[in-house]
Scaffold this motif. Sequence first.
Motif, PDB file in Angstrom:
ATOM      1  N   ARG A 103       0.828  -1.195   0.000  1.00 18.49           N
ATOM      2  CA  ARG A 103       0.000   0.000   0.000  1.00 18.49           C
ATOM      3  C   ARG A 103       0.868   1.253   0.000  1.00 18.49           C
TER       4      ARG A 103
ATOM      5  N   SER B  64     -21.410   5.017  -9.846  1.00 15.64           N
ATOM      6  CA  SER B  64     -21.327   6.098  -8.875  1.00 15.64           C
ATOM      7  C   SER B  64     -21.239   5.544  -7.456  1.00 15.64           C
TER       8      SER B  64
ATOM      9  N   LEU C 222     -14.562   8.085  13.862  1.00 17.09           N
ATOM     10  CA  LEU C 222     -16.024   8.055  13.851  1.00 17.09           C
ATOM     11  C   LEU C 222     -16.537   6.652  14.161  1.00 17.09           C
TER      12      LEU C 222
ATOM     13  N   TRP D 166     -13.262   3.833  -3.021  1.00 13.62           N
ATOM     14  CA  TRP D 166     -12.259   4.778  -2.528  1.00 13.62           C
ATOM     15  C   TRP D 166     -12.536   5.235  -1.109  1.00 13.62           C
TER      16      TRP D 166
ATOM     17  N   VAL E 192      -5.945  -0.225  -6.076  1.00 15.79           N
ATOM     18  CA  VAL E 192      -4.819   0.241  -6.897  1.00 15.79           C
ATOM     19  C   VAL E 192      -3.892  -0.863  -7.409  1.00 15.79           C
TER      20      VAL E 192
ATOM     21  N   TYR F 176     -11.904   3.851   1.549  1.00 11.16           N
ATOM     22  CA  TYR F 176     -10.778   3.564   2.461  1.00 11.16           C
ATOM     23  C   TYR F 176      -9.873   4.781   2.634  1.00 11.16           C
ATOM     24  N   SER F 177      -9.679   5.563   1.545  1.00  8.77           N
ATOM     25  CA  SER F 177      -8.773   6.710   1.644  1.00  8.77           C
ATOM     26  C   SER F 177      -9.432   7.831   2.449  1.00  8.77           C
ATOM     27  N   TRP F 178     -10.743   7.796   2.499  1.00  8.73           N
ATOM     28  CA  TRP F 178     -11.483   8.748   3.304  1.00  8.73           C
ATOM     29  C   TRP F 178     -11.482   8.278   4.763  1.00  8.73           C
TER      30      TRP F 178
ATOM     31  N   TYR G  70     -24.143   7.528   7.521  1.00 10.04           N
ATOM     32  CA  TYR G  70     -23.657   8.563   6.620  1.00 10.04           C
ATOM     33  C   TYR G  70     -23.552   8.044   5.188  1.00 10.04           C
TER      34      TYR G  70
ATOM     35  N   LYS H 195      -8.735   9.052   7.417  1.00  6.99           N
ATOM     36  CA  LYS H 195      -8.704  10.331   8.125  1.00  6.99           C
ATOM     37  C   LYS H 195      -9.848  10.462   9.125  1.00  6.99           C
ATOM     38  N   HIS H 196     -10.760   9.485   9.125  1.00  3.67           N
ATOM     39  CA  HIS H 196     -11.910   9.578  10.031  1.00  3.67           C
ATOM     40  C   HIS H 196     -12.157   8.285  10.787  1.00  3.67           C
TER      41      HIS H 196
ATOM     42  N   THR I 265     -17.853   3.360  -7.106  1.00  3.88           N
ATOM     43  CA  THR I 265     -16.639   4.175  -7.053  1.00  3.88           C
ATOM     44  C   THR I 265     -16.472   4.783  -5.665  1.00  3.88           C
TER      45      THR I 265
ATOM     46  N   LEU J 156     -25.622   9.123   1.925  1.00  5.56           N
ATOM     47  CA  LEU J 156     -24.879   9.685   0.796  1.00  5.56           C
ATOM     48  C   LEU J 156     -25.188   8.936  -0.492  1.00  5.56           C
TER      49      LEU J 156
END
Lengths: 194, 194
Positions: free
Chosen positions: A22, A156, A174, A163, A108, A165-167, A182, A170-171, A159, A186
């Motif tokens: 990674r 949509s 939560l 991704w 990736v 995981y990359s968000w 959430y 940083k959180h 996708t 969304l």
Amino acid sequence: MNNQALSSKKAQIFQISTQLFRKKSYTGTSMQDIAGAMGIKPASLYNHINSKQEILIELLLHGAGLFVDGMNEIRASQLTDLQKLERLIALHLRITVDNTDLMALIAVEWRHLEGDGMREYLKLRNAYENDFRIILKDAMDAGQIHQMDVEIAFFSILTTLKWFYSWYDKHSNLSLIDLEEYLKKLLLGGLKIS
Amino acid sequence: MNNQALSSKKAQIFQISTQLFRKKSYTGTSMQDIAGAMGIKPASLYNHINSKQEILIELLLHGAGLFVDGMNEIRASQLTDLQKLERLIALHLRITVDNTDLMALIAVEWRHLEGDGMREYLKLRNAYENDFRIILKDAMDAGQIHQMDVEIAFFSILTTLKWFYSWYDKHSNLSLIDLEEYLKKLLLGGLKIS
DNA sequence: GTCTATATTTTGATAGAC
DNA sequence: GTCTATCAAAATATAGAC
């Protein structure tokens, strides 16, 4: 970040490789890097695995298996298609939280698979995506979500989940429940027929 | 996919490297690969560039420049903060459509930057992200969008925009206008105060 | 500006001693 | 199961002829 058992040396190779692949990518990680992180010499790795490529294959097929297994459970259920969609979102979330680094490989590093490994991986991925697409279409046909282009809605949603995981990195503070609500809002908020 | 001029050999190296770095990753692409795709020998590349790393740096700093320039234009405008947010979404969309392969490098390959190149790139990226965050916060403070956690809203929007290129790949048939409306609705629809 | 030739490192992987 | 020693191939990069 990664719940893989540490019991065997082989499992340790997988765990460290996941982190390194990674961070530095598959091609950017050397057997030296993996061995060094384990405190052994590169040659010693070959007592547990046959090649670097084999590590990547095992990691990605394991990851694909998590999704396929979860999908099969959901498909076998008696839930409505909309409820199945919500379960799929929860499935992605749970896998991501439990295997964040592995999700980076799924997003990736899969492109570095070769030959049969690539073919087998793509077979699993395609099967999963097709099942997902069918559930989405059925929910639409059943009038549980708004009528729209299935492909656009499908990619949509997928996708964003891919991704996520990359968000999440940083959180990770939560709560799982909040994250699930959430994500559902969304991804399905604009779709659901109230 | 990539509008970079082909006039000079140097520009051709950049164009082909962008494609190859996206497809095979930076570490998975050899000077042999780049030269081979151009029909010349690897040694000949060094008449135009000084190192493989220099190619990556130039590509990424060029990409970062596109965003920084766009941001500066938007900041200098007299638009409301909500309108600025909409312009930022349109900026990402336009850059993605014009430089899809380059966006893959911005999303994934930047981690292979080294030394000063990495430091300079991160400086530009951080400056851009900070400007973005401030506009989002100002729109919230001005009551143009709903009050919520700025960091969550910020990363949610930016993550979607960052990975939009992988979505766009499969929908490059859609019109720019439709895509812009779709993205604005997806990212700001739940936020805007009507 | 491109080539051949070459230098130097690093790579993935194997053989065989312990 | 790990080590040292080693291999063959491929990597980035340079020097110098044309």
